[in-house]
Design an enzyme around this catalytic site. Structure first.
Site, PDB file in Angstrom:
ATOM      1  N   CYS A 167       0.788  -1.241   0.000  1.00  0.00           N
ATOM      2  CA  CYS A 167       0.000   0.000   0.000  1.00  0.00           C
ATOM      3  C   CYS A 167       0.810   1.276   0.000  1.00  0.00           C
ATOM      4  O   CYS A 167       0.235   2.333  -0.244  1.00  0.00           O
ATOM      5  CB  CYS A 167      -0.988   0.000   1.140  1.00  0.00           C
ATOM      6  SG  CYS A 167      -0.382  -0.695   2.645  1.00  0.00           S
ATOM      7  N   GLN A 168       2.106   1.229   0.222  1.00  0.00           N
ATOM      8  CA  GLN A 168       2.776   2.537   0.129  1.00  0.00           C
ATOM      9  C   GLN A 168       2.738   3.022  -1.311  1.00  0.00           C
ATOM     10  O   GLN A 168       3.007   4.160  -1.609  1.00  0.00           O
ATOM     11  CB  GLN A 168       4.208   2.519   0.664  1.00  0.00           C
ATOM     12  CG  GLN A 168       5.207   1.859  -0.224  1.00  0.00           C
ATOM     13  CD  GLN A 168       5.378   0.424   0.200  1.00  0.00           C
ATOM     14  OE1 GLN A 168       4.530  -0.138   0.863  1.00  0.00           O
ATOM     15  NE2 GLN A 168       6.478  -0.187  -0.169  1.00  0.00           N
TER      16      GLN A 168
END
Ligand SMILES: C[S@@+](CC[C@H](N)C(=O)[O-])C[C@H]1O[C@@H](n2cnc3c(N)ncnc32)[C@H](O)[C@@H]1O
Length: 498
Positions: free
Chosen positions: A188-189
């Protein structure tokens, strides 16, 4: 198993900026404030999760009283040698190591070919294979232990261990050939700074793992894709990121649809919500599968149209949700610090237990963490929340830390720390210990026959990070039925049904 390198770049060892900071006797917060950069950014840079630009490098150098080039060199060496972060973290490694398939795909195999990006243990693509009609031909993951597990369970798949940023659709095609389906969930970064697809090119420098996923689709052009991610994506920046991702897929010619799905609604003994995007190049409005199990829970995404919920359906026509004890109740008791390697009963008691044993004769990974005396004391007092502990027994933690799971409901979401009671609710309902890896694997719907490779710490993360295979199977079945009925046959495309 034979492995070979298909990437470049050597590795030098370095503790990076963290080592420089320690040598300068500065705490993280001190350095961030001296260099006037946000603490979070510094943390991410030190861990190889954020870019180090020239201005920041200079600011850090001045704050530590050293040359900017020393900061840059240490950081580059760190990126080249870092033990990559776990799960949703990433770091550049330099080499892509290839593990060949254990057995070649039989000639004329008509199954749809699946490529698993960010494959981890391969829970998602394993679910596809279990659906029938799909075969996994390749997987890529940063971490070699993930690839070892992935290849151990996907007999026809090539495993690529390394940073996806170091490869290209063309080199992947060279290794795995054409694919029909791409599945995967970029960490998710990658939410930060996705650009419109039309502005992306293969030669761009990208930090963004979502963009790598998009470019793999653009380069490999599978008929279908499945993109899975955490529910937080739905609300991130007011939904802008999700919209940008969906737009990128649409611009590439995919017909796209997304939903929020709780795995428990499909018979997984765990409340685990994910956002799932499905797309196809066939112009098909994907019909999402209907829940099979009734589960009462509050969605993290609130009440949204895109929620695949069993609530509006008549609970009497659905099966009851599979509870934790339905899933693990046949496993023999095990004490903290011990392991049990044989089943106490010759067969499972519930339908779930019978299916999940999957013919395994030996019980593996049913080993409990050895808890300290202090932790055992906490565990003995543990109830449904941290508030059940006597005052002062622990001094910090969220309400779900140091808490027991409920036997009669699907479990809470399994995280990568489910063998540690200090993390999200993971203490066995009746025994004084955290869950074992086997119990975690069951709650994630991995069959007992699935072979996990690695240390206990690695395997726990492989389990905690996975898409439940049973959820993968449900999505695969929906794709299979819609692909088989509507796909226009084009020359060079493989026959689709088995
Ligand atoms: C959520 S897990 C994937 C779980 C998997 N879909 C499953 O069902 O088992 C995300 C994976 O992405 C991998 N990863 C992170 N950064 C990566 C990168 N730059 N290149 C390749 N893989 C990466 C992590 O090692 C991790 O295994």
């Amino acid at each position: 198993m034979q492995s070979k390198n298909i990437g470049s770049a050597g590795r030098a060892s370095s503790g990076g900026i963290r080592a420089l900071r320690t040598a300068a006797k500065l705490k993280l917060g001190d350095l961030a404030s001296l260099a006037s950069i946000p603490l979070e950014q510094l943390k991410r840079i030190e861990r190889g999760l954020a870019e180090l630009d020239d201005v920041t490098a200079r600011a850090l150098a001045v704050a530590m009283g050293i040359e900017p080039s020393t900061v840059c060199d240490a950081h580059s060496a760190f990126l080249g040698s870092a033990t990559p972060g776990e799960g949703y973290t990433t770091s550049r490694r330099g080499n892509l190591e290839m593990t060949p398939a254990r057995s070649p795909l039989p000639k004329g195999d008509s199954r749809r070919k699946v490529l698993d990006l960010f494959c981890g243990a391969g829970g998602l693509s394993y679910g596809f294979e279990r659906a029938g009609g799909f075969v996994t031909v390749g997987g890529i993951d940063l971490l070699p232990d993930r690839i070892a597990t992935f290849t151990a369970n996907h007999e026809h798949a090539v495993g690529l261990a390394g940073d996806i940023c170091e490869t290209s659709p063309a080199s992947i095609r060279e290794v795995v050939g054409d694919v029909d389906v791409i599945v995967g969930g970029p960490p998710c970064q990658g939410f930060s700074s996705i650009r419109p697809f039309r502005t992306l090119t293969e030669s761009d420098r990208r930090n963004n793992l979502v963009e790598h996923y998009v470019l793999m689709l653009a380069g490999l052009q599978p008929r279908w894709f499945v993109f899975e991610n955490v529910v937080g994506l739905v609300t991130h920046e007011g939904g802008e990121k999700l919209r940008a991702i969906v737009d990128a897929f649409s611009e590439m010619g995919y017909t796209v649809s997304w939903r929020i799905i709780n795995a428990a609604s499909f018979g997984v003994p765990q409340n685990r919500e994910r956002v799932v995007i499905v797309g196809n190049r066939l112009g098909i409005d994907f019909e999402w599968p209907n829940p099979t199990h009734y589960v009462s829970y509050r969605s993290m995404a609130g009440r949204r149209r895109e929620l695949v919920s069993s609530m509006p359906l008549d609970s009497t026509v659905l099966k009851p949700a599979v509870t934790l004890i339905d899933a693990i109740g046949d496993l023999p008791p095990v004490e903290s610090g011990s392991e049990v390697s044989s089943y106490a009963r010759s067969s499972g008691k519930t339908e779930f237990q019978r299916i999940i044993r999957d013919g395994a004769s030996e019980l593996t990974w049913h080993r409990a963490t050895k808890h300290s005396d202090k932790m055992m004391e906490i565990i003995r007092h543990a109830g449904s929340s941290i508030n059940d502990l006597p005052p002062g027994m622990v001094t910090s933690g969220f309400s779900s830390c140091y808490s027991r799971l409920d036997a009669d409901r699907p479990s809470n979401t399994i995280t990568v720390n489910f063998v540690h009671p200090s993390s999200n609710r993971c203490i066995h309902p009746h025994q004084d210990r955290a869950l074992t890896p086997r119990e975690g694997a069951r709650l994630q719907s991995f069959p007992d026959s699935f072979a996990f490779v690695g240390t206990t710490a690695q395997v726990v993360k492989q389990i905690g990070n996975a898409v439940p295979p049973a959820l993968g199977t449900v999505i695969a079945e929906a794709i299979r039925s819609q692909d088989a009925t509507q796909m226009p046959r084009t020359s060079g495309q493989r026959a689709l049904s088995r």
